[in-house]
Design a protein around this motif. Structure first.
Motif, PDB file in Angstrom:
ATOM      1  N   LYS A  84       0.862  -1.173   0.000  1.00 24.11           N
ATOM      2  CA  LYS A  84       0.000   0.000   0.000  1.00 24.11           C
ATOM      3  C   LYS A  84       0.902   1.228   0.000  1.00 24.11           C
ATOM      4  CE  LYS A  84      -4.199   1.147   2.049  1.00 24.11           C
ATOM      5  NZ  LYS A  84      -5.248   0.766   2.952  1.00 24.11           N
ATOM      6  N   LYS A 184     -15.687  -2.730   3.653  1.00 23.26           N
ATOM      7  CA  LYS A 184     -14.605  -2.741   2.666  1.00 23.26           C
ATOM      8  C   LYS A 184     -13.272  -3.138   3.269  1.00 23.26           C
ATOM      9  CE  LYS A 184     -15.693   0.355  -1.112  1.00 23.26           C
ATOM     10  NZ  LYS A 184     -15.386   1.606  -1.803  1.00 23.26           N
ATOM     11  N   ASN A 185     -13.160  -3.027   4.565  1.00 22.52           N
ATOM     12  CA  ASN A 185     -11.903  -3.367   5.220  1.00 22.52           C
ATOM     13  C   ASN A 185     -11.954  -4.716   5.926  1.00 22.52           C
ATOM     14  OD1 ASN A 185     -10.365  -1.212   4.392  1.00 22.52           O
ATOM     15  ND2 ASN A 185     -10.948   0.086   6.122  1.00 22.52           N
ATOM     16  N   THR A 196      -8.553  -5.454   7.938  1.00 17.52           N
ATOM     17  CA  THR A 196      -7.376  -4.691   7.473  1.00 17.52           C
ATOM     18  C   THR A 196      -7.496  -3.214   7.862  1.00 17.52           C
ATOM     19  OG1 THR A 196      -8.335  -4.041   5.359  1.00 17.52           O
ATOM     20  CG2 THR A 196      -7.223  -6.153   5.421  1.00 17.52           C
ATOM     21  N   ASP A 197      -6.441  -2.487   7.549  1.00 24.96           N
ATOM     22  CA  ASP A 197      -6.441  -1.021   7.629  1.00 24.96           C
ATOM     23  C   ASP A 197      -6.689  -0.426   9.001  1.00 24.96           C
ATOM     24  OD1 ASP A 197      -5.821  -0.765   5.026  1.00 24.96           O
ATOM     25  OD2 ASP A 197      -7.809  -0.204   4.343  1.00 24.96           O
TER      26      ASP A 197
HETATM   27 MG    MG Z   1      -9.045  -0.695   2.931  1.00 25.51          MG
END
Ligand code: MG
Ligand code: ADP
Length: 350
Positions: A84, A184-185, A196-197
Motif C-alpha cells: 500500500k 470494505k476493510n 485490514t487497515d
Molecule cells: Mg481498505
C-alpha cells in the motif's frame, strides 16, 4: 490519548494501554524521567529499524486498488504481498506526522491475531512510504454483500460477526483504535474473517487527502459508520479545514461502526441508504436511528444493533461482551422453528 469529552473509562483505558505500549510521553522534566524517555526512544528506533523495508527490495506488480489516500499493488517481498503506497501531498515538513506514522508501524508489527491482516513491515523513508502486508485472496464483505448480493444464513452471519469481534477485541486490548472499520476493510475467505487497515491515522495525516478549503469532503459510504459523537464534531465550514484525525475516535466509535457492519450483514444494504448526507448527519447527531421495523429478526439480534448504536458511547459495551451476546443467539432453535420461516430479510445460503 484522545480527549474531547470521552467518558473516563476510555481515557483511563487509553492511558493504561499507551503506557503499556511504551508510547506515552510523560511531561516530567526530572533527570530520571528524561533518561528513561531517551532510553525508550532509543528502543523504539531500534524496533523501527527491524520493521523498515528498503523500498528497492520490493517488486511492485499490478495495481489492485485505490483508496482515499493510497494505491494498493500486488507485489513480491519474500513471497506474494500487498503493498500500500501513500501519495504524499507536499506535506513532508510535517515530520511529527511522519514520526507518528513510524510509531504506528511499530505498534502494527505487534499485532498477531488470526482475524487481523498480517503486517510485515513498512517503507518509512519519504517519499516512498508504503505498508507491506499479506495479500488477501478472498473478497471483502463489501463485495459479498453489496456487489454480489451474496446471502448467508444466520449461523454464518453470527460466525462472521464473532470473528470480527475477536479481532477488534484484540486490537482494543492492544490500545489500537481501528477508526475505519467498514465492510470494505473486512475480508472473508474460506470461512475466515481478516480485518485490514487498522489505525492508519497518521498516514492519512501525512496525505491530507481529505482537505478541500472551506468544506469537509466526506468519502462516499463513510457517514453511516460514524458514531453520533463523531458526527457532532464534524464542522463543514471550518477554516483551516478540519483534520479528520482530530475527531474523537475511541473504542466506542469502533463499536458503533461494527453495528453498521452487523446491519449490512443482516439486511444487505447500508442504514440510511439513499438519504442525503446532511439528513443522515442531522438524524444521527440527534440520536435517531435507522428504523428496524422491516427487519424480520429475533429481538436478540436487533438488540445487538441497539447496543452498538447507543447514543452514549459508554452504553455501547465492548467487543468481548458483544461476543458473548452473539454466542447466545438462538441460532439452532430458530432455524427449525416453523413459525419463523424467514427470520431475516436475507436468509438463504448462497
Ligand atoms: Mg481498505
Ligand atoms: P478502501 O479500503 O477505502 O477501499 P484501500 O486503500 O484500503 O481503500 O484499498 C483499496 C483497494 O485495494 C481495496 O478496495 C482492495 O480491493 C485492495 N486491497 C487493499 N489491501 C489489500 C490486501 N491486503 N490484499 C488484497 N487487496 C487489498
Amino acid at each position: 490519548p484522545p480527549s474531547c469529552g470521552l467518558p473516563n473509562k476510555y481515557v483511563d483505558f487509553f492511558r493504561e494501554t499507551m503506557k503499556n505500549e511504551g508510547r506515552i510521553i510523560i511531561n516530567n522534566t526530572s533527570p530520571a524521567a528524561d533518561e528513561s524517555r531517551s532510553e525508550r526512544l532509543r528502543q523504539n528506533s531500534l524496533t523501527m529499524r527491524e520493521w523498515d523495508i528498503p523500498y528497492d527490495e520490493l517488486t511492485i506488480e499490478e495495481k489492485i486498488g485505490a483508496g482515499r489516500f493510497s494505491t494498493v499493488y500486488k507485489g513480491r517481498w519474500h513471497g506474494l504481498v500487498a503493498i500500500k503506497t501513500f501519495n504524499l501531498n507536499n506535506s513532508l515538513d510535517d515530520w511529527k506526522a511522519l514520526e507518528a506514522f513510524k510509531q504506528e508501524v511499530v505498534t502494527f508489527c505487534k499485532t498477531r491475531h488470526e482475524n487481523l491482516i498480517l503486517f510485515m513491515g513498512a517503507c518509512m523513508k519519504p517519499p516512498h512510504l508504503a505498508i507491506v502486508t499479506s495479500l488477501c485472496q478472498g473478497l471483502t464483505l463489501y463485495t459479498h454483500i453489496h456487489l454480489r448480493k451474496d446471502k448467508f444464513n444466520l449461523n454464518r452471519l453470527i460466525m462472521i460477526a464473532q470473528q470480527i469481534c475477536q479481532g477488534m477485541g484484540y486490537l482494543h486490548a492492544r490500545g489500537i483504535v481501528h477508526r475505519d472499520l467498514k465492510s470494505k476493510n473486512i475480508y472473508y475467505e474460506n470461512g475466515k474473517v481478516v480485518i485490514t487497515d487498522f489505525g492508519l491515522c497518521s498516514v492519512t495525516k501525512l496525505c491530507h487527502g481529505n482537505r478541500i478549503r472551506g468544506c469537509l469532503k466526506v468519502p462516499k459510504g463513510w457517514l453511516c459508520y460514524l458514531a453520533p459523537e463523531l458526527i457532532r464534531s464534524l464542522h463543514a465550514d471550518s477554516d483551516p479545514p478540519q483534520d479528520l484525525n482530530d475527531l474523537p475516535f475511541s473504542p466506542a466509535t469502533d463499536l458503533y461502526a461494527f453495528g453498521t457492519v452487523w446491519f449490512e450483514l443482516l439486511v444487505g444494504s447500508w442504514p440510511f441508504i439513499g438519504q442525503p448526507p446532511e439528513v443522515i448527519i442531522w438524524q444521527v447527531g440527534k440520536g435517531l436511528k435507522q428504523p428496524l421495523t422491516n427487519l424480520r429478526a429475533p429481538r436478540e439480534i436487533k438488540n445487538i444493533l441497539m447496543i452498538c448504536w447507543a447514543y452514549q458511547p459508554e452504553d455501547r459495551h465492548d467487543f468481548s461482551k458483544l461476543q458473548l451476546l452473539l454466542s447466545k443467539l438462538p441460532k439452532k432453535r430458530l432455524q427449525r422453528s416453523p413459525s419463523h420461516p424467514t427470520y431475516l430479510l436475507r436468509s438463504v445460503e448462497s
